[in-house]
Design an enzyme around this catalytic site. Structure first.
Site, PDB file in Angstrom:
ATOM      1  N   LYS A  58     -38.927 -83.302   1.617  1.00 46.36           N
ATOM      2  CA  LYS A  58     -40.229 -83.912   1.659  1.00 46.36           C
ATOM      3  C   LYS A  58     -40.250 -85.533   1.889  1.00 46.36           C
ATOM      4  CE  LYS A  58     -44.582 -83.854  -0.124  1.00 46.36           C
ATOM      5  NZ  LYS A  58     -44.978 -84.289   1.466  1.00 46.36           N
ATOM      6  N   SER A  79     -48.660 -85.183  -4.049  1.00 48.54           N
ATOM      7  CA  SER A  79     -48.513 -84.658  -2.834  1.00 48.54           C
ATOM      8  C   SER A  79     -47.985 -83.168  -3.117  1.00 48.54           C
ATOM      9  CB  SER A  79     -47.426 -85.307  -1.818  1.00 48.54           C
ATOM     10  OG  SER A  79     -47.931 -86.199  -1.310  1.00 48.54           O
ATOM     11  N   LYS A 111     -37.271 -87.576   5.745  1.00 46.95           N
ATOM     12  CA  LYS A 111     -38.082 -88.809   6.159  1.00 46.95           C
ATOM     13  C   LYS A 111     -38.025 -88.623   7.746  1.00 46.95           C
ATOM     14  CE  LYS A 111     -40.022 -92.367   4.526  1.00 46.95           C
ATOM     15  NZ  LYS A 111     -40.737 -92.439   3.180  1.00 46.95           N
TER      16      LYS A 111
END
Ligand code: NAD
Length: 415
Positions: free
Chosen positions: A70, A349, A106
């Site tokens: 994530k 999120s 990322k």
């Protein structure tokens, strides 16, 4: 001194330090020191003038031990592979500290979005997703916005991925517009998370929150909602700032009015009843609580000794250098580190992804109450670690997180 180290070397140093404090085997460090995988891609874009320009992009999965990777995607001229790798590791530890079932990832594209037309930006966004398509998915890796990417870019990401799949897949990215499966409460999530952390930290250090004075650096997404939230706790926000400078009123500012004023005039400067100060002066004000919520590396070895707040809550990512952190702790200042203090954003999120997978959507009240539970529990766990090992809160946050990742590594039989 760690300030001259590359971002990746810095995070490796932090991992090593924490593994040693926890008494973990060297093999845990060996597994965590580099991302599991990294993809470098070339993205050719047919520009508006008919020429083709090729952009370089990256996606890194630091860890998928606790769940799918994530983390955001950055569109910026200064993106480097080293930075993307380091940021992916920070995401592993940020998700780990709040205990959400994610690993860390990322991405980034070397570009200057300010020089691209909307059409070029859309092509670049879609091209990036086609290039990293094999690496992402709701069960593999869920990108999100970061520097210079926003809800519109996420909408293009989601659309391109869904077109390639042949069906709608909203759970592949978060930070989407509400109409495409975005979550209520996402915009204020990071600032609200900071607010819960301020409340809990104030209790622990015996700071009466009512009328406590607060300075907030930056009044964008994080700083703006943190200022609003902390004021709602009963504290007095006396200073706020943006890139042009800061404003100060010892009798208190109304954050809502300041944000409205900034929206209208483009800056907080000139807000009625306030006096102008610099961003550097803001950091050094005689206040109870300081929330740096703008840029990284603003509290350094040079100014840390002049910080007078009793509590520093890091809304921004990396606002305090490791050298400065030691100085603040030495001075008895209670510092709540970024991976805990600003984890409200990734937590909501996570809620967005859960709602997408369930196809069932929660109210804003439900979101905020679930966020409060997670942030309060995470704060308590880090605080317990801080007491148990007699370490500062930054080390404690990494220790909580790395302990969770290490347990999973051992249970899977990797060491
Ligand atoms: P933003 O762009 O919405 O706001 C940034 C604010 O900082 C603006 O008010 C801008 O004027 C101000 N600013 C810029 N340069 C400055 C300077 N030199 N001095 C003082 N202020 C300056 O960004 P954001 O989303 O609020 O993010 C702020 C920080 O929080 C970043 O470090 C970001 O990585 C981090 N963060 C954001 C989220 C999120 O959910 N948005 C989550 C976690 C961490």
């Amino acid at each position: 001194m760690t300030e001259e180290l590359s971002p990746l070397k810095n995070v490796q140093k932090q991992i090593k330090n924490v593994c040693e404090k926890l008494g973990l085997e060297d093999s845990i460090y060996e597994i965590l020191k580099e991302p599991e995988r990294v993809l470098e891609v070339s993205i050719p874009v047919k520009m508006d003038d008919g020429t083709v320009q090729t952009f370089t992009g990256y996606r890194a999965h630091h860890s998928t031990i606790l769940g799918p990777a994530k983390g955001g995607v950055r569109f910026h001229p200064n993106v480097t592979l080293d930075e993307v790798k380091a940021l992916s590791a920070w995401m592993t530890f940020k998700c780990g500290v709040v205990g959400i079932p994610y690993g860390g990832g990322k991405g980034g594209v070397i570009c200057n979005p300010k020089e691209l037309s909307r059409n070029e930006l859309e092509k670049l966004s879609r091209g990036y997703i086609r290039a990293i398509y094999t690496m992402i998915g709701p069960d593999k890796d869920i990108p999100a916005p970061d520097v210079y990417t926003n809800a519109q870019v996420m909408a293009w990401f989601m659309d391109e991925y869904s077109l390639l799949k042949g069906y709608n897949s909203p759970g592949v990215v978060t930070g989407k517009p509400i109409r495409l499966g975005g979550s209520l409460g996402r915009a204020a999530a990071t600032g609200n998370g900071c607010t819960f952390v301020v409340r809990e930290a104030a209790k622990k250090i015996g700071l009466e929150i009512n009328n406590a004075t607060v300075a907030v650096q930056g009044c964008g997404n994080v700083g703006g909602s943190a200022a609003r939230g902390i004021e709602r706790l009963g504290a007095k926000v006396v200073a706020m700032s943006d890139s042009k400078g800061g404003i100060y009123n010892p009798d208190g500012l109304d954050p809502n009015a300041v944000l409205e004023y900034k929206k209208e005039k483009g800056s907080v400067l000139g807000f009625p009843g306030s006096r102008e100060i610099t961003n550097e002066e803001l950091l050094q004000l005689e206040v109870d609580i300081l929330v740096p919520a703008a840029l990284e590396n603003v509290i350094t070895g040079k100014n840390a000794a002049d910080i007078k707040a009793k509590l520093v809550v890091e809304g921004a990512n990396g606002p305090t250098t490791l050298e400065a952190n030691d100085i603040l702790v030495e001075k008895g200042i209670f510092v709540v580190p970024d991976i805990l203090a600003n984890a409200g954003g990734v937590t909501v999120s996570y809620f967005e992804w859960v709602q997408n997978l369930m196809n069932f959507y929660w109210t804003e009240e439900e979101i905020n109450s679930k966020l409060e539970n997670i942030m309060t529990k995470a704060f308590e766990e880090v605080y317990d670690m801080h007491n148990k090992f007699n370490v500062n809160m930054r080390d404690a946050a990494y220790m909580v997180s790395i302990q969770r990742v290490a347990e999973a590594i051992k249970l899977r039989g990797w060491v």
